[in-house]
Every structure is written in structure tokens, then in C-alpha cells.
Design an enzyme around this catalytic site. Sequence first.
Site, PDB file in Angstrom:
ATOM      1  N   GLU A 148       0.822  -1.201   0.000  1.00 13.11           N
ATOM      2  CA  GLU A 148       0.000   0.000   0.000  1.00 13.11           C
ATOM      3  C   GLU A 148       0.864   1.263   0.000  1.00 13.11           C
ATOM      4  OE1 GLU A 148      -1.330   1.621   3.818  1.00 13.11           O
ATOM      5  OE2 GLU A 148      -3.344   1.125   3.130  1.00 13.11           O
ATOM      6  N   ASP A 208      -6.090  -3.613  -3.751  1.00 14.23           N
ATOM      7  CA  ASP A 208      -6.167  -2.156  -3.887  1.00 14.23           C
ATOM      8  C   ASP A 208      -4.797  -1.566  -4.198  1.00 14.23           C
ATOM      9  OD1 ASP A 208      -5.278  -2.723  -1.231  1.00 14.23           O
ATOM     10  OD2 ASP A 208      -5.891  -0.716  -0.594  1.00 14.23           O
TER      11      ASP A 208
END
Length: 386
Positions: A70, A131
Site C-alpha cells: 500500500e 487495492d
Amino acid sequence: MVYRRDILGALCTMGALGLLKPSNAETASKKPPQPTSVPWPAWGVFQKQFVSEGGRVIDVGSPRSQTFSEGQSYALFFSLVANDRPSFEKILRWTEDNLCKGDLTAHLPAWLWGRRDDDTWGVLDDNSASDSDLWIAYALGEAGRLWNDRRYRLLSNLLIARILREETANLPGLGLCLLPAPKGFEIQSGRWRLNPSYMPMHLMNWLAQTQQNPQWKEIAETSLKIITRSAPKGFVPDWILYDTDKGFMPDLKGAEKGQGSYNAIRTYLWAGVLNPASPTRQVLLKALAPMGLYVKNNGYPPESIDVITGQAAQPGSSGFSAAMLPFLQALKDPSSVQQQLDRIEARPPLPDQYYAHVLSLFGRGWIDGLYRFDKNGQMKTQWQLK
């Protein structure tokens, strides 16, 4: 499996020091590198505090000096916003070398890297995080367009194809959906664990428009359903269960106990940065408006909130306030925007609070006009328009 935001929520700090592949003797006391001179001062500060000379974002507050995929993906995006190509390249190189077994064309990035029990360094969990993978693919694709670099565009397309193959599933009664990772999220037959914050609609719109495979249009449609149907009271959960027979259900057995917290705060941010012409913008603003009203009435976003009862815990950090700025502005609530700006100035993120600084870069960067998205999700930057 340990979930990425569970760790971040507990630690809530990431810092930066260390080299590309640190030796056992390396410690957080190493002198931080000097950031590249860029036209976005906050990005320069973030680099100095959180990005190593070798190009990785380090959780200096953790015993294993962890790096999350991330962090790498967001740093790539911020580099592009700042027109900081040298940093973009070194962050990309570290990500590929260390999280992708040296080949981004063949492997999804591992989500967790750091110091092992035997004091060697490497991947701690080789599962990926969808993500982060989407943000890396997006940053590469838009970098290829804005910087006219074919290599970046090709890497983006190859990564997108792999995400489609490995991180999606056809959920009966719902359709083709983005899973949080390739492994571990079909928790039993006919039941899946999903994360609404993993599905920014500007990224989904971009994929639906730029990719020839029509499956991305279906994923964009199911993503909107997941976000809105998981928040019947207007508050987004960190995690939601989808059952073939029962539909959406609160994840009461997960670590967050059905709460919306460190994951969910991003969902309001993503809704706020959507272009006014995006067909999904008004749907999301209407569905999530109760959170905007909560912030207006209380003067802060909560650190966590029960998505069914609306019962909230203590105030969230100033990073949470920054994340709400685009959303409040999209709701046309200038007084609440100013209230949150004042809160950020009065109580700025601490120097070692990685996640609060990330949210601040996203929220303040958008409010300051450093980046925008068109209705199809393409990026517009301040430096591009000069």
C-alpha cells in the site's frame, strides 16, 4: 491470515529509514536521505520522513520495520502528482525487486515485507493486496500517458491483466467482483469477505474506459453495489461479508466487529475526488451523506463507527479530517471544510504517523488543486496544466 489494515490500525505509524536491501546491522537510526526537490512541499516532507534512499516506505514504529505494498503504491501516485520522476522510478524499482520477486510482469506484489525472525530481510506474507495492485497499475498507466513512456504503459497493462486473472471472482447474485487478495477471502463455501475501500470508483471508471476487456465494466458496476449496499445507514464498514443466500452482512467476527475505521475512511475520500460529471458521484454522495452530517454536527470524523447503530468512538486523527475534505467539499459544505482545515492546523499529524500523512497528502493535495480526475478517471495535475 493477518489483514493489512489490522496491523496499521494497531500500529498507526510508519516511518522511513533503511536501504534497498538492509543488512542485519541496519537500524532506524540511519541518517534519512534528502528528498528530491519537488514543487509539492508536503511530498518533500513525506519523502524525508517516510521514504528510504532505496525507495521503500518503512514502518519504523514496528519491530520488524515493515513495508506494505500500500505504501509503495501511494508513493508512486504522489510522485506522479509532484512530477517527481526520479522518485517514481526508484520506488517502482524497489517494489519490483523486493515485492515481485524481481519481475512485475510475472508476479503480483507481496503485501508485507520486513525483518524476519532470524534477522534476515524479505517478504513476510506473499499474498497480494488488490487495492495496492490497482493503484500501482493506475500510477503506471497514467505515468505512461503523462510522461509519454511506453514501458510504464506496458507494465500497467500486464499488471491489470494479472489482477483480473488472480484477484477477481464471480459471486452468485452479484457478479464479477474484485477480491481483496488472491487467497483467503472466500471464507467458506458461498461466503466472501470484501473491502469497500479497495474499490475507488475513479480507478474503476478508468479501468472500464481504458481496458478493452468488458469484464472491467462489470467489476465497476459490482464495486458500486458493494460500496452502497454495505452502508445501508450511510456509514461504510472496513470489511463486509457477502453470502450467496443472505446477501450483505456485517463482519461481526472480524477484528473490527462491523465497524468503519481505518479502511473505511478512504471510501469517503474516493467518493469526494470523483469528477462532478462521473455518473457514480451523486450515487455515492447520496448514499454516504450521513457521514458528512456526522462530521458537520460533531466537528470531527470518528476513528471508528458502528455502521448499523451509528454509535461512534473517539475522534479520528487529523489525517481522518484531511480524508474528509474532498467529500465535504463535494457535499457543498464549506463551513465543515474550513472546520476540518482548522482542526488539521491546530493538531497536525505527528512526524511518525505514516497513515495520517498519507491521508493528508491525498486530501490536502486535492483541496489545493494539485490533482484532479476527469469523468473517466484520467488524472489531471497542476504541473501538466502549467
